[in-house]
Write a protein that holds these residues in place. Structure first.
Motif, PDB file in Angstrom:
ATOM      1  N   LYS A  97      -3.286   8.314   3.454  1.00 12.06           N
ATOM      2  CA  LYS A  97      -3.899   9.337   2.614  1.00 12.06           C
ATOM      3  C   LYS A  97      -4.933   8.664   1.731  1.00 12.06           C
ATOM      4  O   LYS A  97      -4.735   7.537   1.295  1.00 12.06           O
ATOM      5  CB  LYS A  97      -2.848  10.003   1.729  1.00 12.06           C
ATOM      6  CG  LYS A  97      -1.894  10.931   2.476  1.00 12.06           C
ATOM      7  CD  LYS A  97      -0.828  11.460   1.528  1.00 12.06           C
ATOM      8  CE  LYS A  97       0.261  12.214   2.260  1.00 12.06           C
ATOM      9  NZ  LYS A  97      -0.169  13.522   2.781  1.00 12.06           N
ATOM     10  N   ASP A  98      -6.034   9.376   1.471  1.00  8.82           N
ATOM     11  CA  ASP A  98      -6.991   8.803   0.533  1.00  8.82           C
ATOM     12  C   ASP A  98      -6.589   9.192  -0.893  1.00  8.82           C
ATOM     13  O   ASP A  98      -5.545   9.819  -1.100  1.00  8.82           O
ATOM     14  CB  ASP A  98      -8.434   9.201   0.877  1.00  8.82           C
ATOM     15  CG  ASP A  98      -8.741  10.658   0.562  1.00  8.82           C
ATOM     16  OD1 ASP A  98      -7.833  11.374   0.066  1.00  8.82           O
ATOM     17  OD2 ASP A  98      -9.874  11.087   0.807  1.00  8.82           O
ATOM     18  N   ARG A  99      -7.396   8.796  -1.873  1.00 10.03           N
ATOM     19  CA  ARG A  99      -7.016   9.026  -3.263  1.00 10.03           C
ATOM     20  C   ARG A  99      -6.962  10.504  -3.615  1.00 10.03           C
ATOM     21  O   ARG A  99      -6.373  10.882  -4.629  1.00 10.03           O
ATOM     22  CB  ARG A  99      -7.954   8.281  -4.201  1.00 10.03           C
ATOM     23  CG  ARG A  99      -9.363   8.830  -4.236  1.00 10.03           C
ATOM     24  CD  ARG A  99     -10.328   7.845  -4.856  1.00 10.03           C
ATOM     25  NE  ARG A  99      -9.988   7.530  -6.224  1.00 10.03           N
ATOM     26  CZ  ARG A  99     -10.373   6.415  -6.862  1.00 10.03           C
ATOM     27  NH1 ARG A  99     -11.102   5.517  -6.221  1.00 10.03           N
ATOM     28  NH2 ARG A  99     -10.052   6.207  -8.097  1.00 10.03           N
ATOM     29  N   HIS A 100      -7.592  11.334  -2.780  1.00 13.96           N
ATOM     30  CA  HIS A 100      -7.529  12.777  -3.018  1.00 13.96           C
ATOM     31  C   HIS A 100      -6.425  13.431  -2.185  1.00 13.96           C
ATOM     32  O   HIS A 100      -6.404  14.640  -2.026  1.00 13.96           O
ATOM     33  CB  HIS A 100      -8.879  13.411  -2.713  1.00 13.96           C
ATOM     34  CG  HIS A 100     -10.013  12.788  -3.467  1.00 13.96           C
ATOM     35  ND1 HIS A 100     -10.076  12.803  -4.838  1.00 13.96           N
ATOM     36  CD2 HIS A 100     -11.106  12.101  -3.047  1.00 13.96           C
ATOM     37  CE1 HIS A 100     -11.176  12.155  -5.231  1.00 13.96           C
ATOM     38  NE2 HIS A 100     -11.799  11.718  -4.164  1.00 13.96           N
ATOM     39  N   ARG A 102      -5.963  13.394   0.998  1.00 13.03           N
ATOM     40  CA  ARG A 102      -6.335  13.907   2.320  1.00 13.03           C
ATOM     41  C   ARG A 102      -5.789  12.975   3.392  1.00 13.03           C
ATOM     42  O   ARG A 102      -5.716  11.768   3.212  1.00 13.03           O
ATOM     43  CB  ARG A 102      -7.860  13.994   2.457  1.00 13.03           C
ATOM     44  CG  ARG A 102      -8.452  15.077   1.591  1.00 13.03           C
ATOM     45  CD  ARG A 102      -9.917  15.359   1.946  1.00 13.03           C
ATOM     46  NE  ARG A 102     -10.561  16.008   0.810  1.00 13.03           N
ATOM     47  CZ  ARG A 102     -11.336  15.369  -0.091  1.00 13.03           C
ATOM     48  NH1 ARG A 102     -11.586  14.080   0.041  1.00 13.03           N
ATOM     49  NH2 ARG A 102     -11.854  16.026  -1.097  1.00 13.03           N
TER      50      ARG A 102
END
Lengths: 571, 571
Positions: A97-100, A102
């Motif tokens: 997952k990215d920092r947002h 996603r």
């Protein structure tokens, strides 16, 4: 390159973790270092080999009209969800997952990505055909990474994707790639076979694998000595064996106390395995049972079985499932009387259906049926070719007995047809004005695996024996004593001349005993070793040793260059 | 390559998401496509540019003795925990777990990995120096990826690491790389400056950035017209400005109702900003307050301030923190009377300490102090150079007024000293028999960013203007009408001849109007456009247009090749 500066740290001992020879030798010869299970750094010598393989691959792709590009390694989940493969891939896919928050994955392959790109920019038949490729790291979180670069979690692939208007176009693209792959492995100096292959989880049908022949290969292949036929054993098609002509006798039970294996039953009843029916019980993902029937001397081909049953995974059934679903137990399972059971599918190999008066388990402990006649005594839900080909089975094409060998899958070509263009809506307007899905193919070369396969095929007890086209360097020049000025001057001159004339040479200028240098040279596997010792200085005889044959030759100062060039051209 | 087959999908409209010109033009000219925020596919034209930049970088690294290798992109957490950077990197690091729940990251850089490799295989000073590099994708999960390839989350870097016995060796390696970088950006055909740089979070001191000059650059740089001095404004050192010679007067308060800004206070009191002290309040990670003092016409250099204070992060202080910790409010903060407060550190720029009878906030609403004399009226905890250089400030080296420009950081060279070799125990035995940590440097080139920077520096309203050395192709041959057989035959001949003679040419054989082809040619930015129309067929005049200058030339059939080769050599 001077060996005193070369970062190629050789090891005397074979690291305990390395099971296969390519892994052992690449660690020992300073080609790779492990960062984590199935994840390696390629040190300078390995990187040179990989660059050479890449160059060969690139040239052959370009020659066929391939266009190189580069897609992201980190891919958004959405496109994988569109094709349904976000769930299909399971634990084998590295996810993050990215920092947002996603979802992303590390690309195990790029059908989704390339199809998404092409659908966005190709509208008309005039823009087709297209062949787009990249050479890049791929990621698969193998449950048990092993064998060094043979089955890594991070590995280098060339993947090309073809987009055509129709199946005729796909055939053309496929044939171009088949041809290019044949040239690639030939140019790499490897012994290989293109074999018919199952198209596996990636989907579609119509596929060949390019197998580098090696005893250590994970794949079994069959080939015909008489015709061109060659196939992965998983794929090899088999016609049913001609039936015997016996009269059908009456079905009856026979006690077989403790006789659970085909061998035991045959011995106990005094019959051949060819008269028995072997029943294997599998469980599907949904928990139902699949009973696979083959003749006693045959083996079930699980890939074929999977394809026929049409499920994603088959595991051997547990004792518990066998007891619950058919009230039987392993060793005594048989197809008689099970036809109407729910959650049980009987799949018979076509050869089984030609048998008469056979023996099979009676689904009770210590009991078998004799005089079983398929179709009369049981009716399978599916009759198909589900067995593994064996040595001396008849060639499916010409009937001559086949031979078997082992290979390492280094390349594969696939016809995908419209599997991805349909699910991702990659369509174009054809010249008849109609919107049609593009017809796709995909074509992979395992670049890092090819390096490992080359070693599995080319080594001896002293180390690697590189084929010249992919050797990290062609020759090593070894001054016997670096303290001898005449030797060093001559070695230096030879080293310079070789490099100036297209022979990639290193000079081993380390302050080490000659034995250490010779051992390292053999381990690393330079095709030629040029020794500059007293003989060279005093008698004008330059020693050239061929790594592969052990042959030693002597050349004068004016002949050695041509001699080496000739040797390299022939090797 | 035939443009009819080339996958370079051009767009007429500028995509709304693209803020900067390189991003807009790369999307429009069919160079890149977005996969996710900050993550792009490089289409064939971009890939050719990147390969050319890579080749130049590789040749220059090799020329200095660099050895290419390739390390994993996916890196185990353990080595990052050893250096402490697993936590330092925060959200900027892409992290993931494998199926066995082990922690990994996608490498934002490779100090940990390379140092781990080298410590395992280098034991002796005889194996040093070493310069090892790779060209590879890097990953940084930017909070707001933007500007296309200028600040991506997946991007291509060349990273070289040097290992030396001592600092003298490091100096030598550093100078080699400085020299190589100068050659790289020169060979790429770019206007750039090497500037002194802060070494930032990566640690160590001694660093230069290679800035591609462009108005859109994120970095501000200063340079001296008289001497060689150039620096990132963040780094540029400043001497305190010569003090005025006024007699110190008595400190007193003055009402300044509603006057919060320097400009307002100056107007209200009838003084120049040079007579005021500006106080900025920052909060550290631990919640304490830092008051930074600069002269009213100066700006605080937050990077310098950070380095002096020695903390990881500084943010502007909240109104609440200002009220709680010093009982003041923004607009009226000043250093007088705060010296003994806990959790408050006063940092004064050196120039401030030379001032006399200045004005500053009195930490009460609507009140300022006048006749403030530093040292007499307040004693800062730290006195240092903490201000930003400005245009016309004296050059720190020669005193001439400096100039400013904007640049894109495309490369950086760093001295790491023993930061990583100490934390990772990468030691060697020196010739004195003593164990010592290796002395390291690291050196990065943003390969994909260099491509974007080249466009930011070279474009006009019609599209990209590629410098010849990194242009995807050198020339486009445009037959005006593909239905005119004579034109097509001549265009084809020219296309073949150019490619046979080292000029990388494409032929635009699409069935499109000439205007469309010319527009695409300008947009893509081929350095030369060769038009084959009636004039070429009827009058033997082949038109060659130079993209950069707009200059048009005509050559006869026997002269055009030499003409084009000359043009390319000069461009």
């Amino acid at each position: 390159m001077r060996v005193s500066q070369l970062f190629a740290p050789t090891l005397r001992e074979t690291p305990a973790e390395a099971e296969v020879i390519s892994h052992q030798l690449m660690l020992r010869a300073g080609f790779i270092r492990k960062a984590a299970g199935g994840i390696y750094s390629y040190l300078p010598l390995a990187w040179r080999v990989l660059k050479k393989i890449e160059t060969i691959v690139r040239e052959e792709m370009d020659a066929k009209g391939g266009q190189e590009l580069s897609m992201p390694i980190i891919q958004p989940a959405e496109m994988w969800q569109e094709t349904g493969r976000w769930s299909v891939y399971g634990d084998e896919m590295f996810r993050l997952k990215d920092r947002h928050n996603r979802n992303f994955c590390l690309g195990p392959t790029h059908e989704e990505m390339i199809t998404t790109i092409v659908r966005g920019d190709v509208r008309s038949y005039r823009q087709l055909p297209l062949m787009l490729y990249q050479i890049q790291n791929k990621y698969r979180d193998e449950i048990r990474p092993r064998f060094g670069l043979m089955r890594g979690r991070e590995f280098i692939m060339k993947d090309l994707y073809s987009f055509d208007r129709d199946e005729a176009g796909l055939d053309e693209s496929y044939n171009k790639m088949y041809d290019a792959y044949t040239r690639i492995f030939t140019r790499c100096g490897l012994t290989f076979r293109a074999v018919e292959a199952d198209s596996g989880a990636i989907g579609g049908s119509g596929s060949h694998e390019f197998m580098v022949i090696a005893d250590s290969g994970e794949a079994a292949i069959v080939y015909c000595g008489d015709c061109e036929y060659a196939a992965n054993v998983e794929k090899a098609e088999l016609h049913p064996i001609t039936p015997d002509t016996e009269e059908a006798l009456s079905l009856s039970e026979k006690e077989t106390p403790g006789m659970k294996s085909i061998a035991n039953v045959c011995q106990y009843l005094g019959i051949n395995p060819e008269k028995t029916i072997k029943t294997l019980a599998y469980q599907t993902d949904t928990g139902s049972l699949v009973l696979a029937l083959v003749r006693g001397d045959h083996e079930v081909n699980e890939i074929k079985l999977l394809n026929k049953v049409g499920c994603l995974q088959l595991n051997m059934a547990s004792e518990e499932a066998i007891a619950t679903l058919i009230g039987s137990q392993a060793g005594y399972i048989g197809p008689v009387g099970l036809a109407d059971l729910k959650n049980v599918t009987i799949v018979a190999d076509a050869t089984v259906m030609k048998m008469h008066n056979a023996v099979c388990g009676a689904n009770k402990p210590d009991l078998h049926y004799v005089n079983v006649n398929p179709d009369r005594d049981f009716k399978p839900a599916i009759i198909a070719d589900i067995r593994l080909i064996q040595a001396s089975d008849p060639c499916p094409r010409c009937g001559a007995p086949v031979k078997t060998a082992r290979g390492i899958e280094a390349g594969q070509v696939f016809k995908l047809f419209t599997k991805y263009s349909t699910s991702l809506q990659a369509t174009f307007i054809d010249d008849d004005g109609k919107e049609k899905p593009m017809v796709m193919g995909c074509y992979g070369v395992g670049v890092s695996r090819t390096m490992a396969a080359a070693i599995e095929q080319n080594y001896d007890q002293n180390g690697i024996i590189w084929p010249v086209p992919i050797a990290p360097y062609h020759a090593v020049v070894v001054p016997v004593s670096i303290k001898d000025q005449a030797q060093m001057a001559l070695a230096e001159k030879i080293y310079q001349e070789l490099n100036a004339n297209g022979v990639e040479a290193v000079i081993d200028d380390r302050n080490e005993r000659p034995g250490v240098k010779f051992k390292d040279a053999d381990l690393i596997g330079y095709p030629l070793k040029v020794t500059v010792g007293p003989k060279a200085v005093n008698e004008n005889l330059i020693e050239v040793k061929v790594r592969r044959t052990g042959e030693t030759m002597y050349f004068g100062p004016d002949e050695y260059l041509a001699g080496i060039q000739n040797l390299l051209a022939k090797l």
